[in-house]
Design an enzyme around this catalytic site. Structure first.
Site, PDB file in Angstrom:
ATOM      1  CD  GLU A   2      -1.813  -2.568   1.529  1.00 25.09           C
ATOM      2  OE1 GLU A   2      -0.661  -2.540   1.118  1.00 25.09           O
ATOM      3  OE2 GLU A   2      -3.132  -3.129   1.344  1.00 25.09           O
ATOM      4  CG  HIS A  29     -11.415  -6.616   5.753  1.00 24.33           C
ATOM      5  ND1 HIS A  29     -11.063  -7.113   6.446  1.00 24.33           N
ATOM      6  CD2 HIS A  29     -10.953  -6.500   4.553  1.00 24.33           C
ATOM      7  CE1 HIS A  29     -10.138  -7.538   5.820  1.00 24.33           C
ATOM      8  NE2 HIS A  29      -9.779  -7.550   4.693  1.00 24.33           N
TER       9      HIS A  29
END
Ligand SMILES: Cc1ncc(C[n+]2csc(CCOP(=O)(O)OP(=O)(O)O)c2C)c(N)n1
Ligand SMILES: [Mg+2]
Lengths: 324, 320
Positions: free
Chosen positions: A60, A129
């Site tokens: 990321e 999430h």
């Protein structure tokens, strides 16, 4: 008009902008062969090839950092971070590099970078999430934060985001991908930083975005049957915020409720509510109300998850209390 | 010839069967929407969790990944509590708050699955540091997937552990893919043991479909760590049978490749070998399989019959 899904609308925006401008490219995890964890980039790898639709490793920090480097040297990267929950991993890049580089360079560079990501609760995926982190990002001068709730806005705003010379954090919602709405066939864009009145009303202004807009519209529909007329406004962009559209409505209804999925403390509602106070205090008949997510990490159990974010019923109750 | 006692063989086989059947069952429950959300299933990789965790003591630690059911079972988690957690029930090992992605059982030394790829690596390294500072002779097994190899935290942790000689065995579960992206496309270096060179750390690659080979390698590196010699990197090569998640079209790998790995199934291979070498009998294997099936049924029944968390639970456990 034809109806397509939010996912399809985003996919079309990407395809059209890639067709239009050869410097636009996509980079992220599982965006190419897989077509994106939520299927937004499906078919683009086949159509535009691996040079322009790049599967990266799980990195990321490098995705956002390299996106910035490419953006200030002639490309228009559309990066994807699979879940907004992973943005904290690359927050240093976003906050210290992406957002500030133009200012620090005395305005001598432009950052045409889009970071697409997806957030929110509703799939029982637990604490890593399901988050809504947008309030962190509106605290970063130098980026813009876009959060569309319907397919039409998703397409028009993504196209504008790709054409924009500033870094855009474009936050989708996992529950919205399969929702449908009218989207014209012909090319169009929508201005970033402009709110939209999704439903007109007289008694109360309900400000809601992303998944919460859908809840707010359902609530307004039911309230209408009780004779309470709610005006529902979707800011669509949280930074910059179109406070004028909101205050114009509040001046008419004299009451405001903000519905937000993120944690209440320090959330977007705190900012929007304060701006209403600063701009329309004299018009308010009662304090601004927030219907917000609980100040807890998102629990996995669906029994708790649905209590952790606002519901249609919760919005109805809050409006009744405010108006009644 | 394999050198393993009857009891050990039975223990390995039982755990591998438990994991396989547990995962197959969850796939069922997901399809019926009884299990909600996602679950990353460990089927195909059982020999890694069972072989490595058999090499440590109950007071040693593990830290797991998003594909964590197998580790939890091998570390001694109770099937009913694990199943209830995955269904989000109040009787779950984390009271329904964690779920599949956050299965943790501190009472067994399991410091948890993790929704963030590489998310356990800091925890594993820090537990190693704590062991060293508390001067116990415990060891940490730190699991992660091949996908985590390309995150900064991998490098930061291996370097820190090597500099401070921490008692951590870093166990990379290489199943050839991080979601859809193959190691071939994601990693510049294909011989993953070379990743340890940068940290002057010993490393070994082992057949992760062979529980005995895994156990032998893990035992070596566990003793190495326990003896104060520092961390190591163990690459275990195996294959994930199911898709990454339910919606995974598996278009990034071939049916032939899937078949090749199924042909080397770790449970079948091990049980056949044990039967062939008269360590276990065929009826013993079959009975075991039925016993495990009954256990799994019980766990599912317990989980389904269990209550949901009460609303007031929402605000509990945020702070101590
Ligand atoms: C930091 C981060 N990036 C991306 C994801 C999404 N994601 C979850 S599992 C996964 C693949 C992980 O691959 P690997 O580490 O090889 O483990 P495997 O799934 O193969 O067991 C991805 C990309 C995540 N959870 N965390
Ligand atoms: Mg993998």
């Amino acid at each position: 008009m034809r109806e397509i899904t939010y996912r399809q609308a985003l996919n079309e925006a990407l395809a059209e902008e890639m067709e239009r401008d050869p410097t636009v490219f996509i980079m992220g995890e599982d965006v190419a062969i897989y077509g994106g964890a939520y299927g937004v980039t499906r078919g683009l790898y086949e159509r535009f090839g691996e040079e322009r639709v790049r599967d990266s490793a799980i990195s990321e920090v490098a995705i956002v950092g390299a996106g910035l480097g490419a953006a200030i040297t002639g490309m228009r990267p559309v990066t994807e971070i699979m879940y907004v929950d992973f943005i904290p991993l690359c927050m240093g890049q976003l906050n210290n590099q992406v957002a500030k580089i133009r200012y620090m360079f005395g305005g001598k560079t432009k950052v045409p970078l889009v970071i697409r990501t997806e957030g929110g609760a509703g799939r029982s995926l637990g604490a890593h999430h399901s988050q809504s982190l947008e309030s962190w990002f509106i605290h970063i001068p130098g980026i813009k934060v876009v959060m569309p709730s319907v397919p039409y806005d998703a397409k028009g705003l993504l196209k504008s985001s790709i054409r924009e010379d500033n870094p855009i954090l474009f936050i989708e919602h996992k529950i919205l991908y399969n929702t449908k709405g009218e989207v014209p066939e012909e090319d169009y864009t929508l201005p970033i930083g402009v709110a939209d009145v999704k439903r007109e009303g007289e008694d109360v202004t309900v400000i809601a975005y992303s998944q919460m807009l859908l809840f707010a519209l359902q609530a307004a529909e039911e309230l209408g049957k009780e004779g309470i007329s709610a005006e529902v406004i979707d800011p669509r962009t949280l930074l910059p915020l179109d406070i004028d559209t909101i205050t114009n409505s509040v001046k008419k209804t004299n009451r405001a409720i903000i519905v937000e999925e993120d944690c209440k403390t320090g959330g977007t509602g705190a900012e929007i509510g304060m701006q209403i106070m600063e701009n329309a205090f004299d018009y308010l008949d009662s304090p601004v109300v927030r219907v917000a997510g609980a100040d807890v990490p998102m629990p996995k159990s669906s029994a708790l998850e649905e209590l952790a974010i606002p519901s249609k019923e919760g919005i109805i109750e809050a409006v009744r209390k405010l108006v009644g | 010839m394999i050198e393993i006692s009857h009891d050990d063989a039975l223990y390995y086989l039982k755990q591998m069967m438990q994991i396989r059947q547990f995962e197959d069952k969850i796939m069922d429950l997901l399809s019926q929407n009884i299990a909600q959300g996602g679950s990353h299933l460990y089927a195909g990789e059982e020999a890694i969790a069972v072989g490595t965790i058999a090499a440590i003591r109950p007071d040693d630690y593990i830290v797991s990944t998003h594909r964590g059911h197998g580790h939890s079972i091998a570390k001694g988690g109770k099937l009913p509590e694990l199943m209830a957690e995955i269904l989000g029930k109040a009787t779950g090992v984390c009271k329904g708050k964690g779920g599949s992605l956050h299965l943790a059982d501190v009472s067994t030394g399991n410091l948890g699955a993790n929704g963030i790829v590489g998310g356990g690596m800091g925890i594993g390294t820090g537990a190693g540091l704590s062991i060293k500072m508390r001067k116990t002779d415990q060891v940490m097994l730190c699991f992660f997937g091949d996908g985590a190899l390309n995150l900064g935290i991998f490098h930061e942790c291996l370097n820190m552990a090597a500099v401070w000689k921490l008692p951590v065995v870093y166990i990379c579960e290489n199943n050839l893919y991080g979601m859809s992206v193959s190691v071939k496309r994601a990693c510049a270096v294909q011989d993953l043991t070379k990743r340890a060179l940068a940290y002057d750390m010993p490393s070994q690659s082992v057949d992760g479909m062979d529980v005995l080979a895994v156990n032998e390698a893990a035992s070596h590196w566990v003793e190495y760590a326990r003896g104060g010699k520092g961390p190591s990197l163990l690459i275990c090569n195996a294959y994930r049978y199911y898709g990454h998640s339910r919606s995974d079209p598996r278009n990034y790998r071939t049916k032939e490749e899937e078949q090749e790995w199924h042909d080397r199934d770790p449970i079948k291979a091990f049980s056949q070998r044990c039967v062939k070498e008269n360590i276990l009998s065929q009826p013993e294997v079959e009975t075991l399989e039925q016993e495990v099936a009954a256990e799994i049924e019980q766990a599912v029944k317990f989980a389904i019959d269990s209550p949901w968390p009460q609303p007031e639970e929402l605000y509990e456990d945020v702070y101590a």
